[in-house]
Scaffold this active site. Sequence first.
Site, PDB file in Angstrom:
ATOM      1  CG  ASP A 193       7.241  -3.870   9.752  1.00  0.00           C
ATOM      2  OD1 ASP A 193       7.456  -2.732  10.156  1.00  0.00           O
ATOM      3  OD2 ASP A 193       6.260  -4.550  10.138  1.00  0.00           O
ATOM      4  CB  VAL A 199      -0.932   0.018   1.240  1.00  0.00           C
ATOM      5  CG1 VAL A 199      -1.717   1.330   1.291  1.00  0.00           C
ATOM      6  CG2 VAL A 199      -1.895  -1.161   1.216  1.00  0.00           C
ATOM      7  N   GLY A 224       4.443   4.148   2.864  1.00  0.00           N
ATOM      8  CA  GLY A 224       3.961   2.889   2.300  1.00  0.00           C
ATOM      9  C   GLY A 224       4.148   1.765   3.294  1.00  0.00           C
ATOM     10  CE  LYS A 225       4.989  -1.283   8.208  1.00  0.00           C
ATOM     11  NZ  LYS A 225       5.898  -0.469   9.021  1.00  0.00           N
ATOM     12  N   GLY A 226       4.022  -2.880   3.333  1.00  0.00           N
ATOM     13  CA  GLY A 226       3.713  -4.108   2.625  1.00  0.00           C
ATOM     14  C   GLY A 226       3.619  -5.269   3.591  1.00  0.00           C
TER      15      GLY A 226
END
Length: 426
Positions: free
Chosen positions: A156, A70, A115-117
């Site tokens: 992460d 995202v 963002g992040k995934g």
Amino acid sequence: MIMEATPPSTLEDEFNPLLSAEARFDEAAARLGLDDGMQKILRTPAREIIVHIPVQLDDGRLEVFTGFRVQHSIARGPAKGGIRYAPDVTHDEIRALAAWMTWKCAVANLPFGGGKGGVICDPSLLSPGELERITRRYTAEVFEFIGPEIDVPAPDMNTNEQTMAWIMDTYSMHARHTQTAVVTGKPVDLGGSKGRTEATGRGCMIVIEQALRRLGLERSATRVVIQGFGNVGGMSAKLMSRAGFKIVCIIEWDGAVYNARGLDIPALMKHRRDTGSIIGFAGGEEIDRNEAMFLETDVLIPAAKENVITSQNAHRLRTKILCEGANGPTTHAADSILADKGIFVIPDILANAGGVTVSYFEWVQDRQGYFWNEQVVNDRLEEIMVNSFQDVVAYAQKHGVNNRMAAYMLALDRVAFAIKLRGIYA
Ligand code: NAD
């Protein structure tokens, strides 16, 4: 008129990170008087990618894993944020964390969006080979959507330097040239930055020192309780004990150790390395891990996981300073309780920004092809953390709000300003 945030109707709602983030967003946007259109832009992720990744397992079976990326905002620069692997990853969680990254980068004034995934998988059940195949296929699936100018992932939960090396290699193979700046958190030998491992803990220490100064507290008389003895908690403990703070309690998932005179952190780290646990450490007494967070202390650093300070327990905290090393350790419903108690909160999007700040340095060094020594990294980190802290506290004073609201307002203001300056392309 400032709208009061709607209280969560259930505990489940209170623990939904997306709802907590939205409630804080709503309040900050209302206080800033942002118009509906701008709120819509800031609330909506710029781009969301869902991929289904077929992977052959070691026993020959085929499995399909679902992954997300995202990109919440690219208004101030490329999206920036980690990729997590966990069985309970959800799209909502990734959305909330992506927005958090936008606000965190804006608070630290870095030229990044957020963002992040995530990939839904259980790394404890997967071999290194299986994890490598998942990572490489995920990278191939999102290839067009990531890149040094587009979106720069990082480690992460359950991903690490090795994962980043695989992503960098896969991306580079597709691009037909080595592109180190596509991810950060890489091994130092592959374009990683010195000082990255300690960066988040160091950033926590720097902002805590700023808070002590404001509250007129002496470092040597400052008691510190830390929940989580991993990267953020462990590095905070190591650096702060070296700097003269008294780390009186470390809380882990399986127990808590306490020493009123201050724990010997290097010895506790060795004990954990040798035995796999902090339990049984001779340099402190074992106390109830569920009660340890409520010890009387000067600084509390929740550095383990989200939703540990809630409407159910916030009234029991007995700390002067709460430094949120973890992302989202405090639910929105607990914010007003902390404010009523007069606890000086250093909110997550400020407190743990040291990690993304040194990630930014890594990206800069990769793009320049020129690497800095650790002292330069640490000095520049200090400058950014101190400036960010001062910006947030000044904003809080100017607008008569608490630090968390100030951080959100400052961040929204900066991102909205960038969008206004750019205008809407049509
Ligand atoms: P980590 O896995 O290295 O450490 C987490 C530690 O917390 C582990 O030692 C684990 O055993 C412990 N823990 C887990 N559940 C616990 C519980 N219920 N009570 C007490 N301890 C518990 O992870 P990390 O990288 O230190 O990240 C911790 C938090 O900080 C996460 O919220 C993460 O998103 C956030 N964060 C990390 C960074 C970074 O640079 N590592 C940067 C910004 C934010």
